[in-house]
Design a protein around this motif. Structure first.
Motif, short mmCIF file in Angstrom:
data_model
loop_
_atom_site.label_atom_id
_atom_site.label_comp_id
_atom_site.label_asym_id
_atom_site.label_seq_id
_atom_site.Cartn_x
_atom_site.Cartn_y
_atom_site.Cartn_z
N ILE A 63 6.68 2.45 0.41
CA ILE A 63 5.48 1.67 0.44
C ILE A 63 5.82 0.85 1.29
N TYR A 64 4.39 0.42 2.71
CA TYR A 64 4.25 -0.59 3.59
C TYR A 64 3.84 -2.19 2.49
N TRP A 65 4.67 -2.52 3.34
CA TRP A 65 4.44 -4.34 3.12
C TRP A 65 4.32 -5.31 3.31
N ALA A 66 3.81 -6.34 2.87
CA ALA A 66 4.03 -7.62 3.55
C ALA A 66 4.03 -9.01 2.98
N ARG A 67 4.49 -10.10 2.99
CA ARG A 67 4.68 -10.95 2.91
C ARG A 67 3.67 -12.65 3.76
N TYR A 68 3.32 -13.55 2.76
CA TYR A 68 2.02 -13.86 2.91
C TYR A 68 2.43 -15.53 2.86
N ALA A 69 2.37 -16.53 3.02
CA ALA A 69 2.50 -17.94 3.09
C ALA A 69 1.54 -18.48 3.67
N GLY A 70 0.56 -19.03 1.95
CA GLY A 70 -0.86 -20.10 2.80
C GLY A 70 -1.58 -19.80 3.94
N GLY A 71 -1.39 -18.42 3.49
CA GLY A 71 -2.34 -17.41 4.54
C GLY A 71 -1.80 -16.96 5.60
N HIS A 72 -1.00 -16.35 6.28
CA HIS A 72 -0.23 -16.04 7.01
C HIS A 72 1.01 -15.09 7.15
N ARG A 73 1.04 -14.66 7.88
CA ARG A 73 2.29 -13.69 7.09
C ARG A 73 3.54 -13.86 8.07
N VAL A 74 4.06 -14.32 6.56
CA VAL A 74 5.86 -14.27 7.09
C VAL A 74 6.95 -13.35 6.72
N GLU A 75 5.92 -12.29 6.94
CA GLU A 75 7.95 -11.10 6.37
C GLU A 75 7.22 -9.67 6.52
N GLY A 76 7.09 -8.65 7.70
CA GLY A 76 6.32 -7.83 7.30
C GLY A 76 5.09 -7.66 9.04
N PRO A 77 4.58 -5.98 8.71
CA PRO A 77 5.12 -5.03 8.32
C PRO A 77 5.88 -4.61 8.45
N GLU A 78 6.52 -3.45 6.63
CA GLU A 78 7.82 -3.23 6.88
C GLU A 78 7.11 -1.69 5.96
N VAL A 79 8.01 -0.81 5.97
CA VAL A 79 7.96 0.40 5.00
C VAL A 79 8.99 0.41 3.98
N ARG A 80 9.45 0.55 2.73
CA ARG A 80 10.48 0.86 2.05
C ARG A 80 10.20 1.40 0.88
N LYS A 81 11.14 1.64 -0.06
CA LYS A 81 11.07 1.92 -1.13
C LYS A 81 11.34 0.41 -2.13
N PRO A 82 9.78 0.60 -3.14
CA PRO A 82 9.70 -0.61 -4.55
C PRO A 82 10.58 -1.11 -4.38
N ALA A 83 11.98 -0.50 -4.83
CA ALA A 83 12.96 -0.32 -5.94
C ALA A 83 13.91 -1.75 -5.18
N ASP A 84 14.21 -1.73 -3.15
CA ASP A 84 14.28 -1.91 -1.77
C ASP A 84 14.00 -3.56 -1.87
N LEU A 85 12.50 -3.97 -2.54
CA LEU A 85 11.81 -5.39 -2.12
C LEU A 85 11.99 -6.40 -3.16
N PRO A 86 12.98 -6.87 -2.55
CA PRO A 86 12.12 -8.11 -4.16
C PRO A 86 10.85 -8.44 -3.90
N ALA A 87 10.65 -8.82 -5.79
CA ALA A 87 9.73 -9.90 -5.86
C ALA A 87 9.17 -11.29 -5.24
N GLU A 88 10.27 -11.69 -6.19
CA GLU A 88 10.72 -12.85 -4.98
C GLU A 88 10.41 -13.38 -3.77
N THR A 103 0.54 -1.16 0.21
CA THR A 103 0.07 -0.66 0.06
C THR A 103 0.85 1.26 0.03
N ASP A 104 0.19 2.48 -0.41
CA ASP A 104 0.75 3.58 -0.62
C ASP A 104 1.39 4.26 0.96
N ALA A 105 2.65 5.22 1.16
CA ALA A 105 3.32 4.98 2.12
C ALA A 105 3.58 6.52 2.05
#
Length: 221
Positions: A131-156, A124-126
C-alpha cells in the motif's frame, strides 16, 4: 478563479472543474466532475472527461485560471497519464500547473466532509500486496507518503482510515467513506498557492519505487 483538477494515481480516473474564491474562508465549489473506475483506461478516458466537465460547467479551456494534478504516489503507467495531460493543457493554455500529493487530497476530503478530529491513516493500492500510505494529524501530514506491506504498518496512533476499501479493511480502524482523490480535495490542497498566485513547484511524480517495466537490455543484464 476556475480550476481544472485531474488525478490518475488510483484506479479511478478523476477530473473536474472547480471554482475557488479568493477569500481564505471559502471552500472549493465543484461545477462538474467525472470519475471512472477503470485502471486500464486512464489514457482513453481522461481527456474526454475533461472536455465533458468543461461543457457541463459552461466553460471554455480559455476560461481556466489554473490546473491542479495529483502527483501520486501511484503506479507508473496510470500516474504519468494524468500528469502528462495536465502538463500539456497547462503548456497549451499558458496556465500554472500545481502538483499535489494524491493522499493529501483524500485527507482534505475527509476533513471537509467529516471533520479533522483525531489522527487519520490514508491508504491506496500500490499493487504487489503493498500500500501507499500517509498519516495525518489535525488535517496535516505527519508521516509518509511511503510504500509498505499492510502488515508492516501499525494502525496506531490513527483513529480512522480512508482510501481504497480493499485495503482500509485490513486495519482495525473505523473506515471513512472517502476512497479516491476528488476534484474538491485536490484543489483544497493547492488552495493557498492558487489564491496567492505562487509559482508552482516542478511536477515530480511520487512513484516511491522503480517502474515494473524495464528496457530489454537491462532485463537481460
Amino acid at each position: 478563479m476556475l480550476v481544472l483538477a485531474v488525478d490518475t494515481a488510483t484506479p479511478a480516473v478523476t477530473s473536474g472543474v472547480v471554482r475557488l474564491d479568493r477569500g481564505h474562508d471559502s471552500r472549493p465549489e465543484v461545477l462538474a466532475a467525472r470519475v471512472t473506475d477503470n485502471p486500464r483506461a486512464h489514457a482513453e478516458v481522461l481527456t474526454p472527461q475533461i472536455l465533458e466537465c468543461l461543457a457541463e460547467a459552461g466553460a471554455e479551456p480559455s476560461d481556466l485560471d489554473a490546473i491542479v494534478v495529483g502527483i501520486g504516489p501511484g503506479p507508473f503507467t496510470g500516474l504519468r497519464v494524468g500528469m502528462a495531460t495536465a502538463a500539456a493543457f497547462g503548456d497549451a493554455l499558458a496556465l500554472p500547473v500545481h502538483g499535489v500529493c494524491s493522499l493529501d487530497a483524500i485527507a482534505a476530503d475527509v476533513r471537509r466532509l467529516h471533520g479533522a478530529d483525531g489522527d487519520l491513516l490514508v491508504v491506496t493500492d500500490a499493487r504487489r500486496r503493498e500500500i501507499y500510505w500517509a498519516r495525518y494529524a489535525g488535517g496535516h501530514r505527519v508521516e509518509g507518503p511511503e510504500v509498505r506491506k499492510p502488515a508492516d504498518l501499525p494502525a496506531e496512533p490513527s483513529v480512522r482510515v480512508a482510501g481504497s476499501p480493499a485495503h482500509t479493511s485490513l486495519f482495525d480502524l473505523p473506515a471513512v467513506d472517502v476512497y479516491t482523490p476528488s476534484p474538491a480535495g485536490l484543489v483544497a490542497v493547492a488552495a493557498e498557492a492558487l489564491r496567492t498566485g505562487a509559482e508552482p513547484e516542478p511536477l515530480v511524480p511520487l512513484y516511491l519505487r522503480r517502474p515494473d517495466a524495464v528496457e530489454t537490455a537491462n532485463r537481460r543484464a
